[in-house]
Design a protein around this motif. Structure first.
Motif, PDB file in Angstrom:
ATOM      1  N   LYS A 226      40.510  41.431  19.996  1.00  0.00           N
ATOM      2  CA  LYS A 226      40.864  40.978  20.944  1.00  0.00           C
ATOM      3  C   LYS A 226      40.287  39.921  22.045  1.00  0.00           C
ATOM      4  N   CYS A 227      40.750  39.222  22.735  1.00  0.00           N
ATOM      5  CA  CYS A 227      40.349  38.651  24.089  1.00  0.00           C
ATOM      6  C   CYS A 227      40.765  39.688  25.403  1.00  0.00           C
ATOM      7  N   SER A 228      39.248  40.108  25.845  1.00  0.00           N
ATOM      8  CA  SER A 228      39.389  41.051  26.836  1.00  0.00           C
ATOM      9  C   SER A 228      39.401  39.860  27.977  1.00  0.00           C
ATOM     10  N   ALA A 229      39.226  39.231  28.415  1.00  0.00           N
ATOM     11  CA  ALA A 229      38.970  38.499  29.689  1.00  0.00           C
ATOM     12  C   ALA A 229      38.966  37.296  29.508  1.00  0.00           C
ATOM     13  N   TRP A 230      39.128  36.522  30.234  1.00  0.00           N
ATOM     14  CA  TRP A 230      38.090  34.790  30.508  1.00  0.00           C
ATOM     15  C   TRP A 230      37.348  35.179  30.997  1.00  0.00           C
ATOM     16  N   LEU A 231      36.502  35.051  32.218  1.00  0.00           N
ATOM     17  CA  LEU A 231      35.820  35.035  33.169  1.00  0.00           C
ATOM     18  C   LEU A 231      35.931  34.165  34.114  1.00  0.00           C
ATOM     19  N   ASP A 232      35.193  33.659  35.318  1.00  0.00           N
ATOM     20  CA  ASP A 232      34.108  32.987  36.156  1.00  0.00           C
ATOM     21  C   ASP A 232      35.421  31.455  35.943  1.00  0.00           C
ATOM     22  N   TRP A 233      36.432  31.547  36.924  1.00  0.00           N
ATOM     23  CA  TRP A 233      37.115  30.477  37.071  1.00  0.00           C
ATOM     24  C   TRP A 233      36.731  30.112  38.889  1.00  0.00           C
TER      25      TRP A 233
END
Length: 330
Positions: A226-233
């Motif tokens: 699974k995707c746990s996080a999209w980072l660096d916005w």
């Protein structure tokens, strides 16, 4: 220079911990822009400390702390997996945030170690999470940089104008840097001028603007990846979602291959031309110009992208002709 000794105790206090609770602080080598550390407390609680550094160490013109506070809150409201920001500091004493620790590994680091089925699971869930990002329309309803909580329109004008001027600027620069390059700049300008109307009609949504497989965490849950996080916005824009998808395809810290079909199974649809090819052209001109200028970090972590950009220069006229045919230019 790290402001860690002064910042971390203050942030931990804001998050409800005492400064004597620290067990260890481990630097994480996840990028070249900021300083990121894993903070472990004596009770085994973990946090991520993000100290904002290059390239805005003296004047934070993107207002990155305010920006990421705003965007992380907005993204979480739309069920996008991102860490909660638990404490922050944004003044001359330092710019940093203390974030929730999210389990997982960077997709770009782990993808080659997964089975075909696991790899497809991970990419599919990453795509589904990214679709939620692109469902977010920002209140200003214009294209531009996100600065703090507002959109700052591009200097070049509309979304299409911005990309026209960016592509032409880098193309002109490349021709000056390398006299051996041969491509028809006049034809490129003519075709990109014709592309302005369709580019300006594109939907405007929240863009990550630096999506690549090393800015997303994945982990295994009950046998499923699974995707746990999209980072660096910190570099987020408002613009056409196809721009993000083109960048996701191109930016590589190591050669792991193209974005697979499983991503688009999760995302929901593939991008359409001519936008995709125009953005690809713009990105590769930018990367090739940056490479020849030497305007890259010492380790050149994007070397696979730079090499691809230099190869791309050999077929620019062919690409421009293809864009022209798609636009119906006689």
């Amino acid at each position: 220079m790290s402001q860690l000794p002064a910042i971390l105790p203050w942030l931990l206090t804001e998050a409800g911990h005492g400064c004597n609770s620290i067990q260890s602080v481990e630097p994480l080598h996840t990028g070249v822009t900021n300083r990121t550390s894993l903070v472990k407390l004596r009770d085994d609680t973990r946090y991520i400390l993000r100290e904002y550094e290059w390239p805005y160490d003296t004047k934070d013109d993107l207002q990155r702390v305010e920006k990421e506070l705003y965007l992380h809150d907005l993204l979480r409201k739309h069920d996008v997996p991102v860490p909660a920001i638990l404490a922050h500091r944004d003044n001359e004493g330092g710019r940093a945030v203390l974030m929730e620790f999210k389990p997982g590994q960077l997709l770009g680091n782990v993808v080659d170690n997964l089975t075909d089925g696991q790899r497809a699971q991970a990419w599919r869930d990453v795509g589904a999470a990214f679709r939620k990002v692109h469902s977010i329309q920002l209140p200003d309803h214009c294209a531009g940089l996100i600065v703090g909580e507002r959109i700052q329109p591009f200097d070049g004008g509309t979304w299409g104008d911005f990309h026209y001027h960016q592509a032409v600027r880098h193309a002109e620069s490349l021709l000056k840097r390398d006299p051996g390059l041969r491509f028809e700049l006049a034809s490129m300008k003519r075709v990109l001028k014709h592309a302005l109307p369709p580019l300006n009609e594109r939907p405007l949504v929240l863009l990550h603007n630096d999506p690549h497989p090393w800015n997303v965490l994945v982990h295994e849950v009950d046998g499923q990846w699974k995707c746990s996080a999209w980072l660096d916005w910190e570099y987020a824009w408002s613009g056409d979602p196809t721009w993000d998808l083109a960048r996701l395809e191109i930016f590589r810290l190591k050669p792991i291959g193209p974005t697979p079909a499983a991503f688009y199974e999760g995302y929901g649809n593939a991008s359409k031309d001519p936008e995709w090819t125009i953005y690809e052209l713009s990105i590769y001109l930018w990367m090739a110009d940056q490479y020849l200028d030497g305007e890259v970090d010492e380790e050149r972590v994007l070397m696979p992208t730079y090499k691809a950009a230099m190869r791309y220069l050999e077929r620019i006229d062919e690409v421009v002709d293809r864009i022209g045919r798609t636009l119906g230019i006689p």
